[in-house]
Design a protein around this motif. Sequence first.
Motif, mmCIF file in Angstrom:
data_model
loop_
_atom_site.group_PDB
_atom_site.id
_atom_site.type_symbol
_atom_site.label_atom_id
_atom_site.label_comp_id
_atom_site.label_asym_id
_atom_site.label_seq_id
_atom_site.Cartn_x
_atom_site.Cartn_y
_atom_site.Cartn_z
ATOM 1 N N VAL A 151 0.863 -1.211 0.040
ATOM 2 C CA VAL A 151 -0.140 0.009 0.051
ATOM 3 C C VAL A 151 0.824 1.326 -0.045
ATOM 4 O O VAL A 151 0.614 2.330 -0.727
ATOM 5 C CB VAL A 151 -0.746 0.058 1.133
ATOM 6 N N LEU A 152 1.941 1.301 0.745
ATOM 7 C CA LEU A 152 2.721 2.441 1.059
ATOM 8 C C LEU A 152 3.398 2.765 -0.306
ATOM 9 O O LEU A 152 3.539 3.713 -0.786
ATOM 10 C CB LEU A 152 3.778 2.199 1.867
ATOM 11 N N GLY A 167 1.927 6.345 -7.180
ATOM 12 C CA GLY A 167 0.735 7.092 -7.581
ATOM 13 C C GLY A 167 0.850 8.518 -7.546
ATOM 14 O O GLY A 167 0.775 9.343 -8.208
ATOM 15 N N TRP A 168 1.561 9.090 -6.204
ATOM 16 C CA TRP A 168 1.981 10.484 -5.837
ATOM 17 C C TRP A 168 2.759 11.095 -7.023
ATOM 18 O O TRP A 168 2.540 12.093 -7.454
ATOM 19 C CB TRP A 168 2.353 10.600 -4.491
ATOM 20 N N LEU A 169 3.992 10.253 -7.051
ATOM 21 C CA LEU A 169 4.992 10.527 -8.117
ATOM 22 C C LEU A 169 4.580 10.603 -9.525
ATOM 23 O O LEU A 169 4.838 11.750 -10.448
ATOM 24 C CB LEU A 169 6.226 9.796 -7.818
ATOM 25 N N GLY A 170 3.916 9.409 -10.027
ATOM 26 C CA GLY A 170 3.340 9.366 -11.224
ATOM 27 C C GLY A 170 2.195 10.537 -11.505
ATOM 28 O O GLY A 170 2.276 10.992 -12.650
ATOM 29 N N VAL A 171 1.536 10.666 -10.789
ATOM 30 C CA VAL A 171 0.318 11.634 -11.307
ATOM 31 C C VAL A 171 1.154 13.066 -11.263
ATOM 32 O O VAL A 171 0.491 13.831 -12.146
ATOM 33 C CB VAL A 171 -0.799 11.497 -9.950
ATOM 34 N N ASP A 172 1.967 13.570 -10.352
ATOM 35 C CA ASP A 172 2.658 14.684 -10.304
ATOM 36 C C ASP A 172 3.361 14.981 -11.424
ATOM 37 O O ASP A 172 3.180 15.895 -12.261
ATOM 38 C CB ASP A 172 3.420 14.815 -9.316
ATOM 39 N N ALA A 173 4.044 13.754 -12.067
ATOM 40 C CA ALA A 173 4.771 13.812 -13.437
ATOM 41 C C ALA A 173 3.870 14.033 -14.340
ATOM 42 O O ALA A 173 4.201 14.788 -15.594
ATOM 43 C CB ALA A 173 5.667 12.524 -13.661
ATOM 44 N N VAL A 174 2.693 13.273 -14.617
ATOM 45 C CA VAL A 174 1.880 13.285 -15.680
ATOM 46 C C VAL A 174 1.266 14.531 -15.751
ATOM 47 O O VAL A 174 1.088 15.134 -16.818
ATOM 48 C CB VAL A 174 0.712 12.390 -15.505
ATOM 49 N N PHE A 175 0.968 15.515 -14.537
ATOM 50 C CA PHE A 175 0.033 16.633 -14.861
ATOM 51 C C PHE A 175 1.191 17.826 -14.775
ATOM 52 O O PHE A 175 0.750 18.895 -15.329
ATOM 53 C CB PHE A 175 -1.037 16.913 -13.881
ATOM 54 N N LEU A 188 3.551 7.595 -17.490
ATOM 55 C CA LEU A 188 2.593 6.364 -17.484
ATOM 56 C C LEU A 188 2.940 5.070 -17.645
ATOM 57 O O LEU A 188 2.540 4.233 -17.158
ATOM 58 C CB LEU A 188 1.604 7.142 -18.672
ATOM 59 N N ALA A 189 4.105 4.985 -18.445
ATOM 60 C CA ALA A 189 4.662 3.653 -18.902
ATOM 61 C C ALA A 189 5.270 3.362 -17.554
ATOM 62 O O ALA A 189 5.333 2.063 -17.202
ATOM 63 C CB ALA A 189 5.735 4.107 -20.089
ATOM 64 N N ALA A 190 5.833 3.948 -16.890
ATOM 65 C CA ALA A 190 6.450 3.439 -15.676
ATOM 66 C C ALA A 190 5.393 2.740 -14.682
ATOM 67 O O ALA A 190 5.757 1.803 -13.947
ATOM 68 C CB ALA A 190 7.369 4.359 -15.014
ATOM 69 N N MET A 191 4.231 3.669 -14.491
ATOM 70 C CA MET A 191 3.263 3.164 -13.562
ATOM 71 C C MET A 191 2.728 1.867 -14.169
ATOM 72 O O MET A 191 2.402 1.109 -13.495
ATOM 73 C CB MET A 191 2.315 4.267 -13.562
ATOM 74 N N LEU A 192 2.464 2.010 -15.553
ATOM 75 C CA LEU A 192 1.978 0.613 -16.182
ATOM 76 C C LEU A 192 2.869 -0.554 -15.647
ATOM 77 O O LEU A 192 2.182 -1.682 -15.555
ATOM 78 C CB LEU A 192 1.842 0.846 -17.674
ATOM 79 N N PHE A 193 4.118 -0.276 -15.607
ATOM 80 C CA PHE A 193 5.183 -1.472 -15.264
ATOM 81 C C PHE A 193 5.172 -1.887 -14.074
ATOM 82 O O PHE A 193 5.178 -2.947 -13.806
ATOM 83 C CB PHE A 193 6.387 -1.034 -16.012
ATOM 84 N N LEU A 213 3.351 -5.130 -10.654
ATOM 85 C CA LEU A 213 4.441 -5.861 -10.021
ATOM 86 C C LEU A 213 4.345 -5.719 -8.679
ATOM 87 O O LEU A 213 4.614 -6.586 -7.885
ATOM 88 C CB LEU A 213 6.004 -5.388 -10.479
ATOM 89 N N VAL A 214 4.203 -4.503 -7.971
ATOM 90 C CA VAL A 214 4.082 -4.298 -6.738
ATOM 91 C C VAL A 214 2.986 -5.112 -6.182
ATOM 92 O O VAL A 214 2.858 -5.341 -5.229
ATOM 93 C CB VAL A 214 3.730 -2.680 -6.402
ATOM 94 N N VAL A 215 1.678 -4.780 -6.904
ATOM 95 C CA VAL A 215 0.666 -5.761 -6.615
ATOM 96 C C VAL A 215 0.642 -7.101 -6.592
ATOM 97 O O VAL A 215 0.216 -7.867 -5.630
ATOM 98 C CB VAL A 215 -0.550 -5.537 -7.571
#
Length: 222
Positions: free
Chosen positions: A39-40, A46-54, A65-70, A74-76
Motif C-alpha cells: 500500500v505504501l 501514485g503520488w510521483l506518477g500523477v505529479d509527473a503526468v500533470f 504513465l509507462a513506468a506506472m503501467l510497469f 509488479l508491486v501488486v
Amino acid sequence: MTSPEHQSPDPEPTRPTGSATPSYQDRIYRSPAALVGGVLLLAVIGWLGVDAVFAGEGRTPWLALAAMLFFVPLVVAYTLRPAVYVNDDRLRVRNPFRVIVLPWGQVASLRSGFTNEVFAESGAKYQLWALPVSLRARSKANRQEARAAARAELKGGRGAGDAVEGPRRHESDRAMDEMRELHERRQGAEAAQGEVTVRWAYEIAAPAAAGAVLLAVLLAVG
C-alpha cells in the motif's frame, strides 16, 4: 508475519462432481507486512506518477504513465496478491504470477527451510509466497524452547502440575504446522482427490509486459 482469516474473497475453483462441501470456509494466510508495504509503495508511485503526468513537460508524462503501467502490477503481484487458501479438500496457493490448486490427496509434503514450500506427488515444487520465513524469529523461538526445557529440568518435576506456556513460534511456522496437520487428516478423503491445476495470472503479467515495452520504446526513442 502471516495473518489467518476465515473468508475467501475469490471465487471457489471448480469442484469435482460429488465432492462434499468443506466443513468451514477457506482459511486465508497472508503477510500483513507485505500488505502494508504494498500500500505504501503504491501510494508513493501514485503520488510521483500523477505529479509527473500533470506537471511534467515533453516526454515526461508518457514516461511516467509507462513506468506506472510497469511498476504497479509488479508491486501488486509481490505484495498484495500472495495468499494461501486452505479448506478440508484442498490447498490453493496464490503466488505473484500463478494460482496453484492442490487437492490434499495430491500433496506429498509441506517443507520449511529458507522458504516455505509445498511438494506435489508428481515431484513439482511450489513456493508459498504468502508465508515468508523469518529465520530470526525461528531462532528466537528455538532459544526460548531451550530455556524453557532447561527450567523444567531444574525444577525436577516439582511443578509438574503447573501449566507451562510454550514459546511463541513465528506465524508462518504455525501456519505450516496447521496445514501439515490438516494434510495428514484429509489426504485420504474422497473429496480431497483430484488433479493439480495451475493458472497463470495474465491480468498481472500483461499490463506489466505492456508497460515494460512502452517504457523501453520511449527510452530508446529519446
